[in-house]
Enzyme design. Structure first.
Site, mmCIF file in Angstrom:
data_model
loop_
_atom_site.group_PDB
_atom_site.id
_atom_site.type_symbol
_atom_site.label_atom_id
_atom_site.label_comp_id
_atom_site.label_asym_id
_atom_site.label_seq_id
_atom_site.Cartn_x
_atom_site.Cartn_y
_atom_site.Cartn_z
ATOM 1 N N CYS A 1 -92.689 23.059 -14.549
ATOM 2 C CA CYS A 1 -92.656 21.791 -13.803
ATOM 3 C C CYS A 1 -91.828 21.926 -12.529
ATOM 4 O O CYS A 1 -92.261 21.482 -11.470
ATOM 5 C CB CYS A 1 -92.237 20.615 -14.666
ATOM 6 N N GLU B 1 -98.798 20.964 -18.568
ATOM 7 C CA GLU B 1 -98.919 20.426 -17.198
ATOM 8 C C GLU B 1 -100.393 20.179 -16.854
ATOM 9 O O GLU B 1 -100.720 19.191 -16.210
ATOM 10 C CB GLU B 1 -98.302 21.374 -16.165
HETATM 11 C C1 LIG Z 1 -95.322 16.178 -14.937
HETATM 12 C C2 LIG Z 1 -94.404 16.588 -13.829
HETATM 13 N N1 LIG Z 1 -94.165 17.907 -13.659
HETATM 14 C C3 LIG Z 1 -93.326 18.309 -12.664
HETATM 15 C C4 LIG Z 1 -92.720 17.404 -11.832
HETATM 16 C C5 LIG Z 1 -91.837 17.870 -10.691
HETATM 17 O O1 LIG Z 1 -90.565 17.465 -10.871
HETATM 18 C C6 LIG Z 1 -92.992 16.034 -12.053
HETATM 19 N N2 LIG Z 1 -92.432 15.079 -11.282
HETATM 20 N N3 LIG Z 1 -93.842 15.667 -13.052
#
Ligand SMILES: Cc1ncc(CO)c(N)n1
Length: 220
Positions: A135, A208
């Protein structure tokens, strides 16, 4: 090869499915349905709250003051700045704070965030950072990938500010720091440990992908 590059190379198909997901492509081209982006933004609020808990866990799991302070600064950034910015940003998109507070968590949000937290509970600080890396670093790579696509709309699209935020020096630097941390924690690991970490990294990457898909499907 650095630990981060190794982990990515071990799951390159999943990684590309994440970075180049249809949600990302449509966001870049400015064609993403507003309702999908709003659904994503709402779930991302819930994601950021769990993400803050993960930084808190990183404080707890640290074995030296340097790692502890790094985790503290991650936690501070979330609680003092990032979440408030996100609430403001949601308001610009017509989503009130009351709405955010009343939201149920989508299955993909629960799955991803609790997976990350479990990596930290069951494992050590490196397990936790390997689960967090897709992430933190992934969004920096997504912004760079979008910037390199000829059909990305950088001005005039409602999504342009989102792209610029992740392209900013500040965010790119945070991603670099996380890459460096992984490399420091990951020195001289035995093959079996590397394999277990690659599995974790791949699972977090797949989570993700599911998070983007949840946005696109507006899934609960
Ligand atoms: C799901 C997701 N992954 C990464 C980020 C990056 O911080 C975020 N805001 N949201």
């Amino acid at each position: 090869m650095s630990l981060y590059e190794h982990l990515k190379a071990q799951c390159i198909d999943d990684w590309n499915a994440y970075i180049q997901h249809d949600f990302v492509r449509q966001l870049g081209q400015g064609t993403l349905a507003k309702e999908c982006f709003q659904h994503y933004l709402k779930q991302d609020y819930l994601f950021l709250i769990q993400f803050s808990r993960a930084w808190g866990l990183a404080v707890f799991k640290s074995e030296d003051l340097t790692s502890m302070r790094y985790a503290q600064s991650g936690l501070n950034a979330m609680l003092d700045t990032e979440i408030s910015l996100h609430v403001d940003y949601c308001r610009d998109w017509g989503i009130s704070e009351e709405q955010l507070l009343a939201l149920p968590e989508a299955s993909a949000t629960v799955a991803y965030t609790r997976y990350v937290l479990d990596a930290g509970f069951a494992g050590d600080l490196l397990d936790l950072h390997v689960a967090l890396a897709p992430c933190i670093i992934g969004y920096a790579e997504i912004a760079n990938w979008l910037a390199a696509q000829p059909d990305t709309v950088r001005e005039g699209s409602p999504y342009a500010p989102w792209i610029e935020m992740y392209l900013s020096d500040e965010y790119q630097q945070a991603a670099n720091t996380e890459r460096e941390l992984l490399d420091t924690l990951g020195q001289g690991l035995p093959p079996a440990r590397l394999e277990a970490l690659a599995k974790r990294f791949r699972t977090a990457t797949r989570m993700e992908v599911s998070f983007w898909q949840m946005g696109l499907d507006r899934a609960d």
